[in-house]
Motif scaffolding. Sequence first.
Motif, mmCIF file in Angstrom:
data_model
loop_
_atom_site.group_PDB
_atom_site.id
_atom_site.type_symbol
_atom_site.label_atom_id
_atom_site.label_comp_id
_atom_site.label_asym_id
_atom_site.label_seq_id
_atom_site.Cartn_x
_atom_site.Cartn_y
_atom_site.Cartn_z
ATOM 1 N N LEU A 39 22.201 -18.382 35.358
ATOM 2 C CA LEU A 39 21.935 -17.042 35.886
ATOM 3 C C LEU A 39 23.147 -16.128 35.739
ATOM 4 O O LEU A 39 22.996 -14.927 35.500
ATOM 5 C CB LEU A 39 21.534 -17.126 37.359
ATOM 6 C CG LEU A 39 20.260 -17.910 37.689
ATOM 7 C CD1 LEU A 39 19.916 -17.767 39.171
ATOM 8 C CD2 LEU A 39 19.093 -17.466 36.819
ATOM 9 N N LYS A 40 24.334 -16.681 35.863
ATOM 10 C CA LYS A 40 25.549 -15.871 35.731
ATOM 11 C C LYS A 40 25.806 -15.439 34.295
ATOM 12 O O LYS A 40 26.406 -14.390 34.060
ATOM 13 C CB LYS A 40 26.762 -16.667 36.261
ATOM 14 C CG LYS A 40 26.747 -16.892 37.764
ATOM 15 C CD LYS A 40 27.919 -17.748 38.207
ATOM 16 C CE LYS A 40 27.894 -17.997 39.712
ATOM 17 N NZ LYS A 40 29.028 -18.854 40.154
ATOM 18 N N GLU A 41 25.364 -16.250 33.343
ATOM 19 C CA GLU A 41 25.637 -15.958 31.934
ATOM 20 C C GLU A 41 24.491 -15.230 31.242
ATOM 21 O O GLU A 41 24.691 -14.631 30.186
ATOM 22 C CB GLU A 41 25.935 -17.266 31.182
ATOM 23 C CG GLU A 41 27.199 -17.966 31.639
ATOM 24 C CD GLU A 41 28.438 -17.106 31.450
ATOM 25 O OE1 GLU A 41 28.582 -16.511 30.362
ATOM 26 O OE2 GLU A 41 29.244 -17.020 32.397
ATOM 27 N N ASP A 42 23.294 -15.279 31.812
ATOM 28 C CA ASP A 42 22.115 -14.691 31.174
ATOM 29 C C ASP A 42 21.526 -13.618 32.083
ATOM 30 O O ASP A 42 20.875 -13.926 33.082
ATOM 31 C CB ASP A 42 21.084 -15.790 30.885
ATOM 32 C CG ASP A 42 19.920 -15.295 30.032
ATOM 33 O OD1 ASP A 42 19.621 -14.092 30.055
ATOM 34 O OD2 ASP A 42 19.302 -16.137 29.355
ATOM 35 N N ASP A 43 21.737 -12.350 31.733
ATOM 36 C CA ASP A 43 21.246 -11.247 32.571
ATOM 37 C C ASP A 43 19.727 -11.252 32.690
ATOM 38 O O ASP A 43 19.179 -10.967 33.767
ATOM 39 C CB ASP A 43 21.715 -9.907 31.998
ATOM 40 C CG ASP A 43 23.179 -9.631 32.286
ATOM 41 O OD1 ASP A 43 23.784 -10.386 33.078
ATOM 42 O OD2 ASP A 43 23.732 -8.669 31.723
ATOM 43 N N ASP A 44 19.035 -11.562 31.612
ATOM 44 C CA ASP A 44 17.568 -11.576 31.652
ATOM 45 C C ASP A 44 17.057 -12.669 32.589
ATOM 46 O O ASP A 44 16.100 -12.458 33.342
ATOM 47 C CB ASP A 44 17.000 -11.793 30.245
ATOM 48 C CG ASP A 44 17.233 -10.590 29.338
ATOM 49 O OD1 ASP A 44 17.358 -9.463 29.870
ATOM 50 O OD2 ASP A 44 17.307 -10.777 28.107
ATOM 51 N N ALA A 45 17.684 -13.825 32.535
ATOM 52 C CA ALA A 45 17.282 -14.921 33.420
ATOM 53 C C ALA A 45 17.541 -14.564 34.883
ATOM 54 O O ALA A 45 16.752 -14.903 35.769
ATOM 55 C CB ALA A 45 18.032 -16.204 33.048
ATOM 56 N N CYS A 46 18.635 -13.854 35.141
ATOM 57 C CA CYS A 46 18.975 -13.464 36.510
ATOM 58 C C CYS A 46 17.988 -12.418 37.027
ATOM 59 O O CYS A 46 17.553 -12.471 38.187
ATOM 60 C CB CYS A 46 20.403 -12.921 36.560
ATOM 61 S SG CYS A 46 21.061 -12.779 38.238
#
Length: 250
Positions: free
Chosen positions: A33-40
Motif C-alpha cells: 500500500l505504501k509503494e502502490d498509490d492505486d492499491a492504497c
Amino acid sequence: MFLYCGIACRRKFFWCYRLLSTYVTKTRYLFELKEDDDACKKAQQTGAFYLFHGLAPLLQTSAHQYLAPRHSLLELERLLGKFGQDAQRIEDSVLIGCSEQQEAWFALDLGLDSSFSIRASLHKPEMETELKGSFIELRKALFQLNARDASLLSTAQALLRWHDAHQFCSRSGQPTKKNVAGSKRVCPSNNIIYYPQMAPVVITLVSDGTRCLLARQSSFPKGMYSALAGFCDIDPGELERIRDSCLVQS
C-alpha cells in the motif's frame, strides 16, 4: 507425561508460527500500500478512518474509558459534504496500519489550519456534536485507551504532525507532495524524497529496591507521572554505522 509435553510443544510452536506468519503477511500488505498509490486508493474503499482535529483524536466515553470510533469512506464523504467540504480532503489522510483481515486503517486531521494548508479547518464544536464525541489531547487520554488504539493513535499523531511540518522542500522551497499512504513526500521540481523522521529517545526507571523515581511536568494531567525520559543527541555518522551494522547482520 512425555506425550503431554510433546502436544504442548507442538501447540506452542503452532501459535508462534501463526503469529509470525500474520505479522509477515500484514507487513507485506502495508508495504504494498505504501509503494502502490492505486492499491492504497482501493484499500480506502473498504478501509476505516480515525479522525483528528488539531492533532487531537476523536474519542467517545464508554464505561470509564475512551473508545476511538472509526468511520468508513462513505461515512466520511457524507460528513465532509454536510460541512461543505470537498471529498478531496480525504487525500490528506495517512495509512497507519491494518487488521489481520487486511482492512486498512487511515487517519485524517480535519483541524490542521497552518498558513501552508490549502484546505480550511473545520470548526471543532460542530464536528464534536455531529460525531457524538470529543477531540481530546492524546497525552491526557492515553492511559484510558486500549493497547491497540493507543498504539494506532500515537502513530497517527506523529505522522500527521510530520506532514504538517514538512510541506516544503528544504532545497528548492517548492511545495512537496505526499503519496496516497503518506509514507513519504516528494518534491516535484527535483524529485527529492522525504521520509518521516525518527528521533531516538531513552527512557529509564531509576529504582531503589521497591521504590522508584518518577517525574511529572506541568502539562501532565492530574495524577500522571512518568519515568525519566528524553531525546538522544546522536551523531549522524553513528546512525549510518548502526544502519550498516543491521544490514550486515541481516
